[in-house]
Design an enzyme around this catalytic site. Structure first.
Site, short mmCIF file in Angstrom:
data_model
loop_
_atom_site.label_atom_id
_atom_site.label_comp_id
_atom_site.label_asym_id
_atom_site.label_seq_id
_atom_site.Cartn_x
_atom_site.Cartn_y
_atom_site.Cartn_z
N HIS A 27 30.10 106.10 14.06
CA HIS A 27 29.29 105.25 13.18
C HIS A 27 28.49 106.12 12.21
CE1 HIS A 27 29.03 101.23 15.58
NE2 HIS A 27 30.22 101.79 15.72
N LYS A 49 33.51 100.92 25.18
CA LYS A 49 34.34 101.13 23.99
C LYS A 49 35.13 102.42 24.21
CE LYS A 49 34.80 99.36 20.98
NZ LYS A 49 35.65 98.43 20.26
N ASP A 106 37.86 98.76 26.09
CA ASP A 106 38.40 98.34 24.79
C ASP A 106 38.72 99.57 23.93
OD1 ASP A 106 38.97 97.31 22.30
OD2 ASP A 106 36.94 96.57 21.91
N ASN A 110 40.09 91.01 19.90
CA ASN A 110 39.43 90.63 18.66
C ASN A 110 40.19 91.27 17.50
OD1 ASN A 110 37.58 93.07 19.83
ND2 ASN A 110 37.87 93.29 17.63
N HIS A 145 32.99 88.62 20.20
CA HIS A 145 33.02 89.97 19.65
C HIS A 145 31.72 90.23 18.88
CE1 HIS A 145 33.82 92.32 15.89
NE2 HIS A 145 34.33 93.16 16.76
N ASN A 161 29.92 93.37 16.14
CA ASN A 161 29.67 94.74 15.69
C ASN A 161 28.26 94.78 15.12
OD1 ASN A 161 31.54 93.34 13.65
ND2 ASN A 161 30.40 94.83 12.43
N ARG A 219 31.29 100.60 5.33
CA ARG A 219 31.46 101.27 6.60
C ARG A 219 32.67 102.18 6.52
NH1 ARG A 219 32.22 98.56 12.65
NH2 ARG A 219 32.73 100.54 13.65
#
Ligand SMILES: O=C([O-])C(=O)C[C@H](O)[C@@H](O)C(=O)[O-]
Ligand SMILES: [Mg+2]
Length: 432
Positions: free
Chosen positions: A30, A203, A231, A279, A330, A332, A411
């Protein structure tokens, strides 16, 4: 009530940058700051409705384009947003990246027109419902048919992470690095202590699958009562997915997007019987029939931000119930307006709802005056009018000024990773 007071008089779409943590995923890491946009709809009657959505420049442009057409629209008619979106957000009127079926750059499915319309409708539908609820003095859940639960369970969203961003001068939080099973268990312990989460999601897609399997087994050992999910965002082959599924059968509640696409997911489920969630391969209504017929998906992760809003979430929930497919949500990177909307939507979903994902614990900032509290891993469903949140104007101005002063406009976890590894490129899928 005077109909005129229900009409939209003004719409504001304000882009912001919020601090984000150095969370790792299959693409990279990120960025220190994530984009988002906050929507304010004012009515002729003087009420304000809030919404929150993606802030990448191409989405911002599309949302602003639709916003120009909203004055005069009634807050009692969110369903009409679909027709308006189809009229205004035509393929030739928006950034091609938003409608390019080949663009799989995101961690949650492919871009296409249907998805763009879902995103745009959702952003404004939530704000219209908030304004309507405030006007008539009812919570949003009452406008959706009423809540069937008083609290919505969320899962601890665990990430492999560094203790700090590789970018000099980036903001820093107080979470330590988590790069191995012990680090992941330590992170889960703190999440459970501070928020009381009763489900855990890791994750993955960051390290070779054996390492991630070991982390999941360590979580299971440390928290035998708590369901665990993994995931890797579709980065494994069918063979690897089937092997991991065999190893983690009975250990995981489900595997989320072990591989990409309906046909590969269906093969993994057929071979292993392990429940699979997504997702990524079912992200628009058009994806549903094929995926359900192929038994590629046993749990669907809905996300009102791209499924078209809170009414569409109820409709999707009904389709899942009809087909015996479970539902979760889901998430984010998001703030409190989104969490309020997710909670109102989830409150109305009949039947079993798996604990929903939320990134909220990773955000140190918010734009609501009373950020939500998680108690035993759940958020209480607000019965206040609308979404039950108030905008913190000073915080919004601060995060907007940060956006104005920065050149971050979207992003890009791959580019962010290059600050640590200049050779880094988007990993192939399957990688393992
Ligand atoms: O469940 C998922 O696939 C996600 O939450 C996608 C997100 O974008 C997450 O992977 C992230 O923020 O790194
Ligand atoms: Mg996922």
């Amino acid at each position: 009530m005077d109909e005129r007071s229900m009409l939209v008089s003004e719409v504001r779409v304000t882009p912001i940058l919020m601090e984000d943590a150095p969370l790792l995923n299959r693409h990279g890491v990120h960025q220190p700051y994530a984009t988002r946009c906050i929507i304010e709809i004012r009515t002729e009657g003087g009420e304000v409705g809030l919404g929150e959505s993606y802030g990448d420049q191409e989405y911002l442009d599309a949302l602003r384009l639709l916003a120009e057409h909203l004055p005069g629209h009634s807050v009692t008619a969110p369903n009409r947003l679909w027709g308006l979106a189809a009229e205004v957000l035509r393929p030739d009127a928006v950034d091609p990246r938003l409608v390019d079926e080949q663009s799989a750059g995101w961690l949650f499915g492919r871009a296409n027109l249907s998805r763009l319309h879902g995103i745009a409708v959702s952003a404004f539908e939530v704000a219209l419902l908030d304004a309507l609820g405030r006007t008539v003095g009812l919570p949003v859940h009452a406008l959706l048919g009423g809540k069937v639960r008083d609290r919505v369970d969320y899962a601890a969203y665990l990430f492999y992470r560094w203790d700090e961003h590789p970018t000099p001068g980036a903001p820093r939080d107080d979470w330590p690095e988590a790069l191995d099973p012990a680090g992941v268990v330590g992170q889960a312990e703190r999440m459970v202590d501070e928020y009381g989460f009763r489900s855990l999601k890791l994750k993955g897609g960051v390290f070779p699958p054996e390492e991630e399997v070991a982390a999941v087994e360590a979580l299971r050992e440390a928290f035998p009562e708590r369901p665990v999910r993994l995931d890797p965002n579709g980065i494994w082959s069918v063979e690897t997915s089937a092997r991991v599924a065999d190893e983690l059968r009975g250990v995981v509640e489900y595997l989320e997007d072990p591989c990409l696409g309906v046909s590969d997911m269906a093969q993994v489920h057929r071979r292993t019987g392990v429940p699979l969630a997504t997702n990524m391969c079912v992200t628009t209504p058009e994806d549903v029939p094929g995926a359900f017929a192929a038994e590629a998906v046993q749990i669907l992760l809905c996300d009102h931000h791209f499924w078209g809003g809170l009414v569409a979430t109820q409709q999707l929930a009904a389709i899942c119930r009809t087909h015996g497919v479970g539902l979760s949500m889901h998430s984010n990177t998001h703030l409190g307006i989104s969490l309020a909307a997710m909670t109102q939507a989830a409150a109305c979903v009949r039947g079993r709802l798996h604990a929903c994902d939320t990134h909220r614990p990773w955000q140190g900032e918010d734009v609501v005056t009373r950020p939500h509290r998680f108690v035993e891993g759940a958020v209480a469903v607000s019965d206040e009018p609308g979404l039950g949140v108030e905008l913190d104007r000073e915080a919004l101005d601060r995060l907007h000024r940060r956006w104005l002063d920065s050149d971050v406009r979207g992003r890009d976890d791959v580019a962010a990773m290059r600050a640590a590894d200049p050779e880094w490129t988007m990993p192939p899928a399957p990688r393992w």
